[in-house]
Scaffold this motif. Structure first.
Motif, PDB file in Angstrom:
ATOM      1  N   ASP A 127       0.800  -1.220   0.000  1.00 45.46           N
ATOM      2  CA  ASP A 127       0.000   0.000   0.000  1.00 45.46           C
ATOM      3  C   ASP A 127       0.833   1.271   0.000  1.00 45.46           C
ATOM      4  N   MET A 128       2.171   1.128   0.077  1.00 51.10           N
ATOM      5  CA  MET A 128       3.032   2.312   0.115  1.00 51.10           C
ATOM      6  C   MET A 128       4.415   1.945  -0.403  1.00 51.10           C
ATOM      7  N   TRP A 129       4.972   2.813  -1.292  1.00 53.53           N
ATOM      8  CA  TRP A 129       6.297   2.563  -1.823  1.00 53.53           C
ATOM      9  C   TRP A 129       6.926   3.897  -2.248  1.00 53.53           C
ATOM     10  N   PRO A 130       8.254   3.958  -2.275  1.00 55.11           N
ATOM     11  CA  PRO A 130       8.908   5.196  -2.680  1.00 55.11           C
ATOM     12  C   PRO A 130       8.850   5.371  -4.194  1.00 55.11           C
ATOM     13  N   THR A 131       8.775   6.630  -4.638  1.00 58.92           N
ATOM     14  CA  THR A 131       8.816   6.946  -6.059  1.00 58.92           C
ATOM     15  C   THR A 131       9.946   7.916  -6.397  1.00 58.92           C
ATOM     16  N   ALA A 132      10.671   8.383  -5.398  1.00 61.92           N
ATOM     17  CA  ALA A 132      11.806   9.264  -5.623  1.00 61.92           C
ATOM     18  C   ALA A 132      12.907   8.907  -4.632  1.00 61.92           C
ATOM     19  N   PHE A 133      14.137   9.013  -5.114  1.00 63.62           N
ATOM     20  CA  PHE A 133      15.286   8.626  -4.307  1.00 63.62           C
ATOM     21  C   PHE A 133      16.345   9.715  -4.367  1.00 63.62           C
ATOM     22  N   ALA A 134      16.839  10.129  -3.206  1.00 62.40           N
ATOM     23  CA  ALA A 134      17.951  11.078  -3.146  1.00 62.40           C
ATOM     24  C   ALA A 134      19.184  10.366  -3.688  1.00 62.40           C
ATOM     25  N   LEU A 135      19.973  11.089  -4.461  1.00 66.07           N
ATOM     26  CA  LEU A 135      21.143  10.499  -5.098  1.00 66.07           C
ATOM     27  C   LEU A 135      22.319  11.449  -4.932  1.00 66.07           C
ATOM     28  N   SER A 136      23.349  10.989  -4.214  1.00 61.16           N
ATOM     29  CA  SER A 136      24.506  11.856  -3.996  1.00 61.16           C
ATOM     30  C   SER A 136      25.807  11.272  -4.544  1.00 61.16           C
ATOM     31  N   ALA A 137      25.813   9.975  -4.838  1.00 61.42           N
ATOM     32  CA  ALA A 137      27.015   9.340  -5.397  1.00 61.42           C
ATOM     33  C   ALA A 137      26.621   8.051  -6.089  1.00 61.42           C
ATOM     34  N   LEU A 138      27.411   7.659  -7.079  1.00 61.62           N
ATOM     35  CA  LEU A 138      27.170   6.396  -7.777  1.00 61.62           C
ATOM     36  C   LEU A 138      28.241   5.387  -7.384  1.00 61.62           C
ATOM     37  N   THR A 139      28.018   4.742  -6.269  1.00 63.90           N
ATOM     38  CA  THR A 139      28.901   3.671  -5.829  1.00 63.90           C
ATOM     39  C   THR A 139      28.410   2.381  -6.486  1.00 63.90           C
ATOM     40  N   PRO A 140      29.202   1.320  -6.458  1.00 67.35           N
ATOM     41  CA  PRO A 140      28.732   0.053  -7.011  1.00 67.35           C
ATOM     42  C   PRO A 140      27.416  -0.413  -6.370  1.00 67.35           C
ATOM     43  N   GLU A 141      27.261  -0.206  -5.059  1.00 61.13           N
ATOM     44  CA  GLU A 141      26.022  -0.591  -4.378  1.00 61.13           C
ATOM     45  C   GLU A 141      24.834   0.228  -4.885  1.00 61.13           C
ATOM     46  N   VAL A 142      25.038   1.533  -5.042  1.00 60.04           N
ATOM     47  CA  VAL A 142      23.965   2.409  -5.531  1.00 60.04           C
ATOM     48  C   VAL A 142      23.612   2.044  -6.970  1.00 60.04           C
ATOM     49  N   GLU A 143      24.620   1.792  -7.786  1.00 57.79           N
ATOM     50  CA  GLU A 143      24.358   1.398  -9.171  1.00 57.79           C
ATOM     51  C   GLU A 143      23.534   0.115  -9.231  1.00 57.79           C
ATOM     52  N   ALA A 144      23.841  -0.847  -8.384  1.00 59.94           N
ATOM     53  CA  ALA A 144      23.076  -2.101  -8.350  1.00 59.94           C
ATOM     54  C   ALA A 144      21.625  -1.833  -7.952  1.00 59.94           C
ATOM     55  N   ARG A 145      21.414  -0.957  -6.979  1.00 62.00           N
ATOM     56  CA  ARG A 145      20.046  -0.613  -6.560  1.00 62.00           C
ATOM     57  C   ARG A 145      19.289   0.073  -7.689  1.00 62.00           C
ATOM     58  N   ILE A 146      19.971   1.000  -8.395  1.00 62.98           N
ATOM     59  CA  ILE A 146      19.330   1.695  -9.504  1.00 62.98           C
ATOM     60  C   ILE A 146      18.986   0.710 -10.618  1.00 62.98           C
ATOM     61  N   GLU A 147      19.891  -0.203 -10.930  1.00 59.16           N
ATOM     62  CA  GLU A 147      19.625  -1.220 -11.961  1.00 59.16           C
ATOM     63  C   GLU A 147      18.395  -2.032 -11.592  1.00 59.16           C
ATOM     64  N   ALA A 148      18.286  -2.443 -10.336  1.00 60.47           N
ATOM     65  CA  ALA A 148      17.124  -3.218  -9.896  1.00 60.47           C
ATOM     66  C   ALA A 148      15.839  -2.396 -10.000  1.00 60.47           C
TER      67      ALA A 148
END
Length: 155
Positions: A127-148
């Protein structure tokens, strides 16, 4: 609409200058799309990508690096999305509807860039989910999350 108060301070009711500028950019985008007419899907995609990359090139270094990284990830994970600009921001559409977009920190003088998703993204999670994400750096972990997220948004 700007209203004047007594003294030197100004207060604003309505849209900020940044918001008005974004609306002007959107109107320009729509006029440009109309002027291009009914071109092939490949030509429209190439035009959209050129517009997107030109907008990214105008960004400050920190935002530009993030936008270029997001662009590379979208092309890798969802090459079928159509790159374009949307309110002056890099965006990616499916069937003419914007699925995701990148908002630079400078766009509205925020302290971080934003990766946002619109309704067609199907990120639904209960019933609730995020639709926007703060982005301050593209680390390998962040890139994997964005890909997913991109994969889920375009499934």
């Amino acid at each position: 609409m700007a209203t004047k108060s007594t003294g030197t301070a100004k207060s604003y009711d309505g849209f900020t200058e940044d918001e008005r500028e974004a609306m002007k950019e959107r109107a320009k985008e729509l006029k440009g799309a109309k002027a291009r007419g009914t071109r092939s899907k490949a030509a429209a995609k190439a035009d959209g990508e050129a517009d997107l990359l030109a907008k990214v090139a105008e960004m400050a270094d920190e935002d530009r690096v993030l936008a270029e990284g997001v662009h590379a990830l979208v092309k890798k994970v969802a090459p079928g999305l159509t790159p374009k600009t949307w309110y002056g921001m890099p965006a990616y559409a499916k069937d003419g509807k914007v699925v995701l977009f990148f908002q630079s920190a400078a766009k509205f003088k925020a302290r971080y860039a934003t990766l946002g998703f619109n309704d067609p993204a199907t990120l639904d999670d209960g019933d609730m989910w995020p639709t926007a994400f703060a982005l301050s750096a593209l680390t390998p972990e962040v890139e994997a999350r964005i890909e997913a997220l991109i994969a889920k948004a375009t499934a």
